[in-house]
Design a protein around this motif. Structure first.
Motif, PDB file in Angstrom:
ATOM      1  N   LYS A 229      -8.645  -8.428  -7.364  1.00  0.00           N
ATOM      2  CA  LYS A 229      -8.697  -8.927  -8.750  1.00  0.00           C
ATOM      3  C   LYS A 229      -9.816  -9.931  -9.005  1.00  0.00           C
ATOM      4  CE  LYS A 229      -5.959 -11.826 -11.904  1.00  0.00           C
ATOM      5  NZ  LYS A 229      -6.281 -11.163 -13.146  1.00  0.00           N
TER       6      LYS A 229
ATOM      7  N   VAL B 217      -0.486  -0.621  -8.291  1.00  0.00           N
ATOM      8  CA  VAL B 217       0.009  -1.590  -9.273  1.00  0.00           C
ATOM      9  C   VAL B 217       0.820  -0.862 -10.339  1.00  0.00           C
ATOM     10  CG1 VAL B 217      -0.694  -3.228 -11.076  1.00  0.00           C
ATOM     11  CG2 VAL B 217      -1.835  -3.260  -8.832  1.00  0.00           C
TER      12      VAL B 217
ATOM     13  N   ILE C  98      -3.901  -6.318  -8.338  1.00  0.00           N
ATOM     14  CA  ILE C  98      -4.698  -5.670  -7.300  1.00  0.00           C
ATOM     15  C   ILE C  98      -5.287  -6.777  -6.415  1.00  0.00           C
ATOM     16  CG2 ILE C  98      -6.797  -5.546  -8.701  1.00  0.00           C
ATOM     17  CD1 ILE C  98      -7.225  -2.728  -7.408  1.00  0.00           C
TER      18      ILE C  98
ATOM     19  N   ASP D  25     -10.540  -0.717  -5.907  1.00  0.00           N
ATOM     20  CA  ASP D  25      -9.498  -0.186  -5.039  1.00  0.00           C
ATOM     21  C   ASP D  25      -9.965  -0.361  -3.600  1.00  0.00           C
ATOM     22  OD1 ASP D  25      -7.955   0.675  -7.184  1.00  0.00           O
ATOM     23  OD2 ASP D  25      -8.545   2.778  -6.993  1.00  0.00           O
TER      24      ASP D  25
ATOM     25  N   CYS E 182       0.880  -1.177   0.000  1.00  0.00           N
ATOM     26  CA  CYS E 182       0.000   0.000   0.000  1.00  0.00           C
ATOM     27  C   CYS E 182       0.915   1.224   0.000  1.00  0.00           C
ATOM     28  CB  CYS E 182      -0.984  -0.023   1.168  1.00  0.00           C
ATOM     29  SG  CYS E 182      -0.253   0.117   2.817  1.00  0.00           S
TER      30      CYS E 182
ATOM     31  N   GLU F 226      -4.514  -0.698  -4.529  1.00  0.00           N
ATOM     32  CA  GLU F 226      -5.199   0.166  -5.494  1.00  0.00           C
ATOM     33  C   GLU F 226      -4.555  -0.011  -6.868  1.00  0.00           C
ATOM     34  OE1 GLU F 226      -5.279   4.281  -4.229  1.00  0.00           O
ATOM     35  OE2 GLU F 226      -5.611   3.706  -2.131  1.00  0.00           O
ATOM     36  N   LYS F 227      -5.331   0.279  -7.898  1.00  0.00           N
ATOM     37  CA  LYS F 227      -4.820   0.180  -9.266  1.00  0.00           C
ATOM     38  C   LYS F 227      -3.599   1.078  -9.467  1.00  0.00           C
ATOM     39  CE  LYS F 227      -9.436  -0.786 -10.989  1.00  0.00           C
ATOM     40  NZ  LYS F 227     -10.234  -0.345  -9.841  1.00  0.00           N
TER      41      LYS F 227
END
Length: 144
Positions: free
Chosen positions: A108, A89, A105, A114, A9, A85-86
């Motif tokens: 997924k 990534v 993520i 998110d 994160c 969160e996207k």
């Protein structure tokens, strides 16, 4: 087979350590190394008190956690990396360009949402995030 799983994160004091310790609890019988780190870690800090309390209420002790700054080497060494969160990534792929095939993520397998940052919010926000993290982890278990 994922032998080294990393959760990520921003600060590494709320979401990613919660995910790390929930994975530890769920995968305790397996030979898998688990860790967490932050893109902008509060390095050396313990887990947020509310996140720690929610884990403790489930019988999970996260008191040993200390926040770590994410490095390209951590991404290369991991077999699976789960971001909250996207944009996490995307940032990780930029940090270690050859690693995109193993960075996903956490949500997924569910809705691809998110997981919001509860930092400096009240307990209900942490409870909501904890639930999202637990569901995300449970959705990954069949693939680990």
């Amino acid at each position: 087979m994922s032998k080294r799983i990393l959760t990520v994160c921003i600060g590494n004091i709320c979401r990613s350590p919660t995910a790390e310790y929930l994975l530890r609890e769920r995968l305790a019988s397996r030979d898998i190394q688990l860790g967490s780190a932050g893109l902008g870690a509060l390095a050396g800090y313990p887990m947020d008190a509310t996140a720690l309390q929610l884990l403790a209420e489930q019988g999970i002790d996260g008191a040993a956690h200390r926040a770590r700054q994410l490095t390209p080497a951590m991404l290369r060494e991991a077999d699976l990396v789960l971001g909250m969160e996207k944009n996490h990534v995307d940032a990780m792929v930029r940090l270690a360009p050859g690693t995109s095939g193993k960075i996903f993520i956490l949500d997924k397998w569910l809705q691809g949402r998110d997981i919001p940052d509860p930092y400096r919010q009240q307990r209900p926000a942490f409870e909501h995030v904890y639930g999202m993290i637990a569901q995300g982890i449970d959705s990954w278990l069949r693939y680990l």
